[in-house]
Design a protein around this motif. Structure first.
Motif, PDB file in Angstrom:
ATOM      1  N   ASP A 129       0.843  -1.191   0.000  1.00  0.00           N
ATOM      2  CA  ASP A 129       0.000   0.000   0.000  1.00  0.00           C
ATOM      3  C   ASP A 129       0.880   1.243   0.000  1.00  0.00           C
ATOM      4  O   ASP A 129       1.874   1.316   0.717  1.00  0.00           O
ATOM      5  CB  ASP A 129      -0.914   0.012   1.226  1.00  0.00           C
ATOM      6  CG  ASP A 129      -1.999  -1.049   1.142  1.00  0.00           C
ATOM      7  OD1 ASP A 129      -2.915  -0.888   0.312  1.00  0.00           O
ATOM      8  OD2 ASP A 129      -1.922  -2.048   1.894  1.00  0.00           O
ATOM      9  N   VAL A 166      -8.109  -1.853  -9.396  1.00  0.00           N
ATOM     10  CA  VAL A 166      -6.978  -2.162  -8.523  1.00  0.00           C
ATOM     11  C   VAL A 166      -6.872  -3.678  -8.419  1.00  0.00           C
ATOM     12  O   VAL A 166      -7.857  -4.399  -8.631  1.00  0.00           O
ATOM     13  CB  VAL A 166      -7.141  -1.557  -7.107  1.00  0.00           C
ATOM     14  CG1 VAL A 166      -7.185  -0.040  -7.171  1.00  0.00           C
ATOM     15  CG2 VAL A 166      -8.378  -2.108  -6.414  1.00  0.00           C
ATOM     16  N   GLU A 225      -6.429  -6.939  -6.180  1.00  0.00           N
ATOM     17  CA  GLU A 225      -6.545  -7.477  -4.829  1.00  0.00           C
ATOM     18  C   GLU A 225      -6.583  -8.996  -4.895  1.00  0.00           C
ATOM     19  O   GLU A 225      -7.380  -9.568  -5.650  1.00  0.00           O
ATOM     20  CB  GLU A 225      -7.798  -6.946  -4.127  1.00  0.00           C
ATOM     21  CG  GLU A 225      -7.712  -5.470  -3.768  1.00  0.00           C
ATOM     22  CD  GLU A 225      -8.838  -5.039  -2.849  1.00  0.00           C
ATOM     23  OE1 GLU A 225      -9.803  -5.822  -2.688  1.00  0.00           O
ATOM     24  OE2 GLU A 225      -8.755  -3.924  -2.303  1.00  0.00           O
ATOM     25  N   TRP A 272      -8.330  -8.294 -10.482  1.00  0.00           N
ATOM     26  CA  TRP A 272      -8.634  -6.874 -10.649  1.00  0.00           C
ATOM     27  C   TRP A 272     -10.061  -6.594 -10.197  1.00  0.00           C
ATOM     28  O   TRP A 272     -10.984  -7.350 -10.500  1.00  0.00           O
ATOM     29  CB  TRP A 272      -8.448  -6.452 -12.104  1.00  0.00           C
ATOM     30  CG  TRP A 272      -7.012  -6.497 -12.528  1.00  0.00           C
ATOM     31  CD1 TRP A 272      -6.383  -7.518 -13.171  1.00  0.00           C
ATOM     32  CD2 TRP A 272      -6.025  -5.502 -12.303  1.00  0.00           C
ATOM     33  NE1 TRP A 272      -5.055  -7.220 -13.376  1.00  0.00           N
ATOM     34  CE2 TRP A 272      -4.808  -5.985 -12.849  1.00  0.00           C
ATOM     35  CE3 TRP A 272      -6.030  -4.254 -11.697  1.00  0.00           C
ATOM     36  CZ2 TRP A 272      -3.620  -5.255 -12.807  1.00  0.00           C
ATOM     37  CZ3 TRP A 272      -4.847  -3.525 -11.649  1.00  0.00           C
ATOM     38  CH2 TRP A 272      -3.671  -4.018 -12.201  1.00  0.00           C
ATOM     39  N   ARG A 284      -8.844   5.843  -1.196  1.00  0.00           N
ATOM     40  CA  ARG A 284      -8.562   5.387  -2.549  1.00  0.00           C
ATOM     41  C   ARG A 284      -8.481   6.568  -3.519  1.00  0.00           C
ATOM     42  O   ARG A 284      -9.262   7.512  -3.438  1.00  0.00           O
ATOM     43  CB  ARG A 284      -9.686   4.472  -3.039  1.00  0.00           C
ATOM     44  CG  ARG A 284      -9.727   3.120  -2.345  1.00  0.00           C
ATOM     45  CD  ARG A 284      -9.207   2.060  -3.242  1.00  0.00           C
ATOM     46  NE  ARG A 284      -9.386   0.730  -2.689  1.00  0.00           N
ATOM     47  CZ  ARG A 284      -8.460  -0.208  -2.764  1.00  0.00           C
ATOM     48  NH1 ARG A 284      -7.306   0.049  -3.341  1.00  0.00           N
ATOM     49  NH2 ARG A 284      -8.701  -1.411  -2.274  1.00  0.00           N
ATOM     50  N   ASN A 334      -7.202   7.464  -7.856  1.00  0.00           N
ATOM     51  CA  ASN A 334      -6.800   6.912  -9.148  1.00  0.00           C
ATOM     52  C   ASN A 334      -5.431   7.449  -9.574  1.00  0.00           C
ATOM     53  O   ASN A 334      -5.333   8.320 -10.441  1.00  0.00           O
ATOM     54  CB  ASN A 334      -7.851   7.235 -10.212  1.00  0.00           C
ATOM     55  CG  ASN A 334      -7.587   6.513 -11.513  1.00  0.00           C
ATOM     56  OD1 ASN A 334      -6.784   5.596 -11.575  1.00  0.00           O
ATOM     57  ND2 ASN A 334      -8.276   6.926 -12.564  1.00  0.00           N
ATOM     58  N   GLN A 362      -0.229   2.322  -8.697  1.00  0.00           N
ATOM     59  CA  GLN A 362      -0.781   1.056  -8.219  1.00  0.00           C
ATOM     60  C   GLN A 362      -0.993   0.055  -9.350  1.00  0.00           C
ATOM     61  O   GLN A 362      -0.767  -1.155  -9.178  1.00  0.00           O
ATOM     62  CB  GLN A 362      -2.093   1.297  -7.472  1.00  0.00           C
ATOM     63  CG  GLN A 362      -3.166   2.006  -8.248  1.00  0.00           C
ATOM     64  CD  GLN A 362      -4.228   2.625  -7.358  1.00  0.00           C
ATOM     65  OE1 GLN A 362      -4.572   2.088  -6.318  1.00  0.00           O
ATOM     66  NE2 GLN A 362      -4.744   3.781  -7.754  1.00  0.00           N
ATOM     67  N   GLN A 363      -1.396   0.526 -10.523  1.00  0.00           N
ATOM     68  CA  GLN A 363      -1.554  -0.389 -11.652  1.00  0.00           C
ATOM     69  C   GLN A 363      -0.194  -0.805 -12.228  1.00  0.00           C
ATOM     70  O   GLN A 363       0.006  -1.950 -12.621  1.00  0.00           O
ATOM     71  CB  GLN A 363      -2.403   0.254 -12.751  1.00  0.00           C
ATOM     72  CG  GLN A 363      -3.878   0.386 -12.389  1.00  0.00           C
ATOM     73  CD  GLN A 363      -4.207   1.747 -11.788  1.00  0.00           C
ATOM     74  OE1 GLN A 363      -3.321   2.551 -11.542  1.00  0.00           O
ATOM     75  NE2 GLN A 363      -5.486   1.991 -11.554  1.00  0.00           N
ATOM     76  N   THR A 378      -1.742  -7.941  -3.932  1.00  0.00           N
ATOM     77  CA  THR A 378      -2.587  -6.780  -3.653  1.00  0.00           C
ATOM     78  C   THR A 378      -1.740  -5.513  -3.647  1.00  0.00           C
ATOM     79  O   THR A 378      -0.747  -5.428  -2.917  1.00  0.00           O
ATOM     80  CB  THR A 378      -3.295  -6.924  -2.299  1.00  0.00           C
ATOM     81  OG1 THR A 378      -4.117  -8.095  -2.319  1.00  0.00           O
ATOM     82  CG2 THR A 378      -4.149  -5.702  -1.992  1.00  0.00           C
ATOM     83  N   GLY A 391      -2.290  -1.097  -3.728  1.00  0.00           N
ATOM     84  CA  GLY A 391      -3.224   0.019  -3.718  1.00  0.00           C
ATOM     85  C   GLY A 391      -2.543   1.332  -3.385  1.00  0.00           C
ATOM     86  O   GLY A 391      -1.543   1.350  -2.658  1.00  0.00           O
ATOM     87  N   THR A 392      -3.079   2.429  -3.934  1.00  0.00           N
ATOM     88  CA  THR A 392      -2.582   3.770  -3.635  1.00  0.00           C
ATOM     89  C   THR A 392      -3.698   4.572  -2.971  1.00  0.00           C
ATOM     90  O   THR A 392      -4.845   4.538  -3.421  1.00  0.00           O
ATOM     91  CB  THR A 392      -2.112   4.498  -4.905  1.00  0.00           C
ATOM     92  OG1 THR A 392      -1.075   3.738  -5.521  1.00  0.00           O
ATOM     93  CG2 THR A 392      -1.579   5.881  -4.572  1.00  0.00           C
TER      94      THR A 392
END
Length: 360
Positions: A154, A183, A185, A189, A213, A215, A219-220, A230, A232-233
Motif C-alpha cells: 500500500d 486495482v 486485490e 482486478w 482510494r 486513481n 498502483q496499476q 494486492t 493500492g494507492t
C-alpha cells in the motif's frame, strides 16, 4: 545517449514544477538550458530569473514543431499535459531523450507504445517521473525488495494543505476525485471508486492516519511489475478535517458540482488563496506478508511540486552523466531510490527518510 553539449529543453519551464526544475539544472548544465512554452514572454522572464545562460523559446505542443525546429536539443522534459503523442514520437524518432512528468495512466500507456522506436534510435524515454507516479514507484519497489514474502503493498500520498498548488494540478485532482478504476486485490482486478474506501496507515509508529482510494497509476504499474497479489494507492491531505470533508462530499455526490465552471473556479480560488497548515508532502510505502508482518518506508519533504521537480531533475542528471538504456521506461525500472537519494538530499535538505528495515 545524447552528447553532454546538447541542449536541454524544458517544456512548461515557467510553471509550478518547471521553474524548480530549471533553477536546479541551470547551474549543473550552464548555457545548455532552454525554457519553452506557449507564452514567450513568460519563458523569457523565467530564463532571465534563472540565469546561467538559460534561453527561451516559444513552443506550443498543440502544434508540434518540424524536425529542424528542435536544433541541438539532446533531452526534452515535458511539464505540461498533452492530448497528442506527436511531439513524443518526434523526439524519440530523432534520438532525443524524452522525459515526461504526466500522471495519467492512459497517457503513460500511450508512451510505452514507443518503446521499440526508442530502442531502435537509442533514445531513452523516462516516464512515471515525479512524486506520484515516480518516487512512490521507487519506494514501493524498494520496500517490496526488502520485505520477506510481501503479500500486500500500500502506498500513501499525503499532500500538504499549506502548499499553493498550480491551476493544472488542481484541475487534475478535481477531475479524478470521483473516478472508478481498477486495482488488484488477491491477484484479481476489482473496480473501486475514488475516496470510496479508506485505510489506516501507521507508518513509522506515529499516530495513525487515514488514506482514501485515489486513481493514481503507480498502483496499476506496480501491480503489473511486482509479484504482489494486492497493490493500492491512497491519498489524504495534511489537514484531517479537509480530508474528511472531501471524502464526505465525494460520497454524497457533491463533487459532481465541480464540473460546473463557476463552482470549480470558486473552489480552486479557495485552495489557492486560503492555503493553511503544513506544506510538507509525505509518502508512505507499506508492505505486509501473508502472516501480517509489516515493513514500511516513509519519506517527507516540503512542497510536492519541489519534490516532483527534484526527482525529474535528478533523473536527468543521471541520464546525462551516466546514461540509461534506450527504450521507454518507468522510473523505477531503470533507477532505484538509492540511485537518486544523494542528489535529492542536495537539493532538498529538508528531506527526511525513515524505515522499519534494519540497517537502512
Amino acid at each position: 545517449m545524447a552528447k553532454q553539449a546538447d541542449d536541454i529543453l524544458i517544456v512548461g519551464g515557467y510553471g509550478s514544477v518547471g521553474r524548480h526544475l530549471a533553477a536546479w539544472l541551470a547551474p549543473v548544465f550552464p548555457d545548455r538550458l532552454v525554457i519553452a512554452g506557449r507564452r514567450l514572454d513568460a519563458a523569457r522572464a523565467a530564463a532571465q530569473a534563472v540565469g546561467y545562460g538559460c534561453r527561451a523559446r516559444a513552443l506550443d505542443l498543440a502544434q508540434p514543431p518540424a524536425d529542424a525546429d528542435l536544433g541541438e536539443v539532446g533531452q526534452v522534459v515535458v511539464c505540461v499535459d498533452q492530448v497528442d503523442t506527436a511531439f513524443a514520437r518526434l523526439c524519440l524518432t530523432k534520438g532525443i531523450d524524452y522525459l515526461d512528468i504526466t500522471a495519467s495512466l492512459e497517457w503513460l500507456q500511450r508512451l510505452t507504445a514507443f518503446d521499440e522506436l526508442a530502442r531502435e534510435t537509442g533514445a531513452s524515454g523516462l516516464i512515471s517521473l515525479g512524486t506520484t507516479p515516480g518516487l512512490t514507484n521507487q519506494m514501493g519497489a524498494w520496500i517490496a525488495g526488502h520485505a520477506d514474502g510481501a503479500h500486500r503493498l500500500d502506498l500513501l500520498v499525503e499532500f500538504g494543505t499549506g502548499e499553493t498548488h498550480g491551476d493544472a494540478a488542481l484541475d487534475w485532482m478535481f477531475d479524478h476525485l470521483n473516478d472508478r478504476f481498477e486495482v488488484r486485490e488477491e491477484g484479481r482486478w476489482r473496480t473501486v471508486r475514488g475516496f470510496g474506501e479508506k485505510r489506516r496507515f501507521r507508518g513509522n509508529g506515529k499516530r495513525g492516519r487515514w488514506g482514501y482510494r485515489f486513481n493514481l497509476p503507480d498502483q496499476q504499474i506496480l501491480a503489473t511489475d511486482l509479484a504482489i497479489p494486492t497493490v493500492g494507492t491512497w491519498v489524504r491531505f495534511s489537514s484531517t478535517p479537509l480530508t474528511a470533508l472531501i471524502a464526505l462530499t465525494t460520497r454524497l455526490g457533491v463533487v459532481r458540482l465541480l464540473k460546473w465552471p463557476l463552482a470549480r473556479r470558486w473552489v480552486k480560488r479557495g485552495f489557492s488563496q486560503l492555503a493553511y497548515g503544513s506544506d510538507c508532502c509525505t509518502l508512505v510505502a507499506e508492505s505486509r506478508s501473508a502472516i501480517g508482518q509489516r515493513q514500511w518506508l516513509v519519506l517527507s519533504a516540503r512542497q510536492e511540486t519541489r519534490l516532483t521537480a527534484a526527482v525529474a531533475a535528478a533523473s536527468l542528471v543521471w541520464l546525462r552523466t551516466r546514461g540509461l538504456p534506450g527504450g521507454v521506461h518507468h522510473l523505477h525500472q531503470v533507477l532505484t531510490l538509492d540511485d537518486l537519494l544523494p542528489q535529492l538530499r542536495q537539493w532538498l535538505p529538508d528531506l527526511e527518510l525513515d524505515s522499519s528495515v534494519p540497517g537502512t
